[in-house]
Design a protein around this motif. Structure first.
Motif, PDB file in Angstrom:
ATOM      1  N   GLY A  47       0.816  -1.209   0.000  1.00 25.05           N
ATOM      2  CA  GLY A  47       0.000   0.000   0.000  1.00 25.05           C
ATOM      3  C   GLY A  47       0.850   1.260   0.000  1.00 25.05           C
ATOM      4  N   ASP A  48       0.248   2.351  -0.480  1.00 25.62           N
ATOM      5  CA  ASP A  48       0.980   3.616  -0.356  1.00 25.62           C
ATOM      6  C   ASP A  48       0.984   4.058   1.114  1.00 25.62           C
ATOM      7  OD1 ASP A  48      -1.637   4.447  -0.145  1.00 25.62           O
ATOM      8  OD2 ASP A  48      -1.448   6.132  -1.532  1.00 25.62           O
ATOM      9  N   SER A  49       0.220   3.349   1.961  1.00 26.57           N
ATOM     10  CA  SER A  49       0.326   3.558   3.410  1.00 26.57           C
ATOM     11  C   SER A  49       1.761   3.308   3.872  1.00 26.57           C
ATOM     12  CB  SER A  49      -0.632   2.623   4.158  1.00 26.57           C
ATOM     13  OG  SER A  49      -0.443   1.283   3.738  1.00 26.57           O
ATOM     14  N   GLY A  50       2.515   2.528   3.096  1.00 32.71           N
ATOM     15  CA  GLY A  50       3.934   2.315   3.395  1.00 32.71           C
ATOM     16  C   GLY A  50       4.696   3.630   3.476  1.00 32.71           C
ATOM     17  N   VAL A 116      -2.732  -4.234  -9.731  1.00 34.32           N
ATOM     18  CA  VAL A 116      -2.523  -2.913  -9.139  1.00 34.32           C
ATOM     19  C   VAL A 116      -3.857  -2.406  -8.590  1.00 34.32           C
ATOM     20  CG1 VAL A 116      -0.585  -2.312 -10.656  1.00 34.32           C
ATOM     21  CG2 VAL A 116      -2.914  -1.664 -11.326  1.00 34.32           C
ATOM     22  N   LYS A 117      -3.783  -1.430  -7.710  1.00 34.68           N
ATOM     23  CA  LYS A 117      -4.984  -0.803  -7.155  1.00 34.68           C
ATOM     24  C   LYS A 117      -4.838   0.703  -7.320  1.00 34.68           C
ATOM     25  CE  LYS A 117      -5.477  -0.154  -2.445  1.00 34.68           C
ATOM     26  NZ  LYS A 117      -5.620   1.308  -2.359  1.00 34.68           N
ATOM     27  N   LEU A 118      -5.942   1.370  -7.624  1.00 33.81           N
ATOM     28  CA  LEU A 118      -5.892   2.835  -7.650  1.00 33.81           C
ATOM     29  C   LEU A 118      -7.144   3.415  -7.002  1.00 33.81           C
ATOM     30  CD1 LEU A 118      -7.926   3.723 -10.151  1.00 33.81           C
ATOM     31  CD2 LEU A 118      -5.928   3.219 -11.527  1.00 33.81           C
TER      32      LEU A 118
END
Ligand code: KIV
Length: 313
Positions: A47-50, A116-118
Motif C-alpha cells: 500500500g501507499d500507506s507504506g 494494481v490498485k488505484l
C-alpha cells in the motif's frame, strides 16, 4: 498455514460465490511479507500507506513510484507465492492513461505484482479501462480515499448520507463495468458496505467496512502494533492475543540458546507470523471485525438510506 497455491481471480470469484472471506494484509518489505505468506494470507497489498508506516511521511501523498517499486520488490522476495497487489501512489496515474499504464506495468514487470490498485470511482474509469486493456488486473478503491481526502474535507467516514451512499454506489458500478477485478471500500458503515457486496458481482473487500463484505484488509503495522502514532477504529493489534502462545512455544525448549539454531521460531518474525495467522483465522471464522472495530450508523440515517433507489434494486 501457507496457502497451497497462489490466489487467482477465478478463485477470488469462487470465494465470493461460496461466502469464504478473502484475507488481505499490507506488507512493504521482505521480513513481514514472508511472515504474511507463512501465515497463509490470500493477498498482500504493497500500500501507499507504506509511505507513512514504513517511510515515516506524515501522509501517503509524498510517496513516489520509485519508493513503491522498492517496497514492492522487497515484499515480493519475501512472499513469492502470494498474490501481490501494488498500490498506485498519488501522481502515478491521474494525468493520463499512458502514465497510468506505464506505472502499472512497472509494478508488474519490475516488482512482480499480480495486480494494481488505484483510488477513485467514476472519474478513474478511463484509467481503469486503459490498465485493463493493457492486460493488467486492476482493483478500485472507494469510500475514504486518502490521496484525495482533502477534497472530502479530510479523513471522514463515507456512505453516511444518501448522497454519499449513491455516489459511492455509482462509483462501484462504474469501476465494475470498466474491468476492475475487485473493489476495496474504506471507512464505510457495515450496513452500507453490505449493500455493495450484495449488488456487485466482483469481490468487495473492506477496511473499516464491517463484516458483511467479501474479504478484509488490515495494515500489517496495526496488526503488530508497529506504528507509534495514529490507529484507526478498525485497526486490531493481535500481539496481545498471541503473546501467551509465543511464550509457551519458547517455554517448550529446555535450552533457549538452541531455539534459534534448530529453527528460526525464536523472535519477532515468528511472533508476527502467529499474529497474522490469528488475523487470518478471525476473518475466515467471521470473528473480525467485531462491533468495536466497525463504524456505527444511527437508526435514523439507516432508515433514510433504505429509501435510496440503490438500496434494494
Ligand atoms: O495504502 C494502503 O494500505 C491502502 C489502505 C489504507 C486501504 O490503500
Amino acid at each position: 498455514m501457507k496457502r497451497k497455491n497462489k490466489l487467482s481471480i477465478l478463485q477470488m470469484a469462487e470465494m465470493k460465490r461460496c461466502g469464504e472471506k478473502i484475507t488481505w494484509i499490507t506488507a512493504y518489505d521482505m521480513p513481514l511479507a514472508c511472515a504474511a505468506e507463512k501465515a497463509g494470507v490470500d493477498m498482500i497489498l504493497v500500500g501507499d500507506s507504506g509511505g507513512m508506516v514504513q517511510l515515516g511521511y506524515q501522509t501517503t501523498n509524498p510517496v513516489t513510484m520509485d519508493e513503491m517499486i522498492l517496497m514492492a520488490k522487497s515484499a515480493k522476495r519475501g512472499a513469492p507465492d502470494t498474490f501481490l497487489v501494488g498500490d498506485m501512489p498519488q501522481g502515478s496515474y491521474e494525468a493520463s492513461n499512458v502514465l497510468a499504464v506505464e506505472n502499472a506495468l512497472r509494478f508488474v514487470k519490475e516488482a512482480g505484482c499480480d495486480a494494481v490498485k488505484l483510488e477513485g470511482g467514476k472519474r478513474m474509469v478511463p484509467r481503469v479501462k486503459a490498465i485493463y486493456d493493457a492486460g493488467i488486473l486492476v482493483m478500485g478503491h472507494i469510500g475514504l480515499t486518502p490521496q484525495s481526502s482533502a477534497a472530502f474535507g479530510g479523513y471522514r467516514i463515507q456512505g453516511k448520507s444518501v448522497e454519499s451512499f449513491e455516489a459511492n454506489m455509482e462509483d462501484a458500478l462504474a469501476l465494475q463495468a470498466s474491468g476492475a477485478c475487485a473493489i476495496l471500500v474504506e471507512a464505510i458503515p457495515e450496513e452500507v458496505s453490505a449493500v455493495f457486496a450484495r449488488k456487485l458481482s466482483i469481490p468487495i473487500l473492506g477496511i473499516g467496512a464491517g463484516k458483511q463484505v467479501d474479504g478484509q484488509l488490515l495494515i500489517v503495522h496495526d496488526v503488530l502494533g508497529l506504528y507509534p502514532s495514529f490507529r484507526p477504529t478498525f485497526a486490531k493489534c493481535y500481539i496481545p492475543l498471541v503473546i501467551e502462545q509465543f511464550s509457551k512455544h519458547l517455554g517448550k525448549s529446555s535450552d533457549l540458546t538452541k531455539l534459534g539454531r534448530d529453527t528460526r521460531e525464536d523472535g519477532i518474525s515468528y511472533l508476527a507470523e502467529l499474529a497474522i495467522t490469528r488475523y487470518v483465522e478471525e476473518v475466515k471464522e467471521l470473528k473480525y471485525p467485531s462491533t468495536e472495530y466497525r463504524y456505527p450508523l444511527s437508526a435514523d440515517i439507516l432508515e433514510m438510506l433504505k429509501k435510496s433507489k440503490y438500496w434494494n434494486r
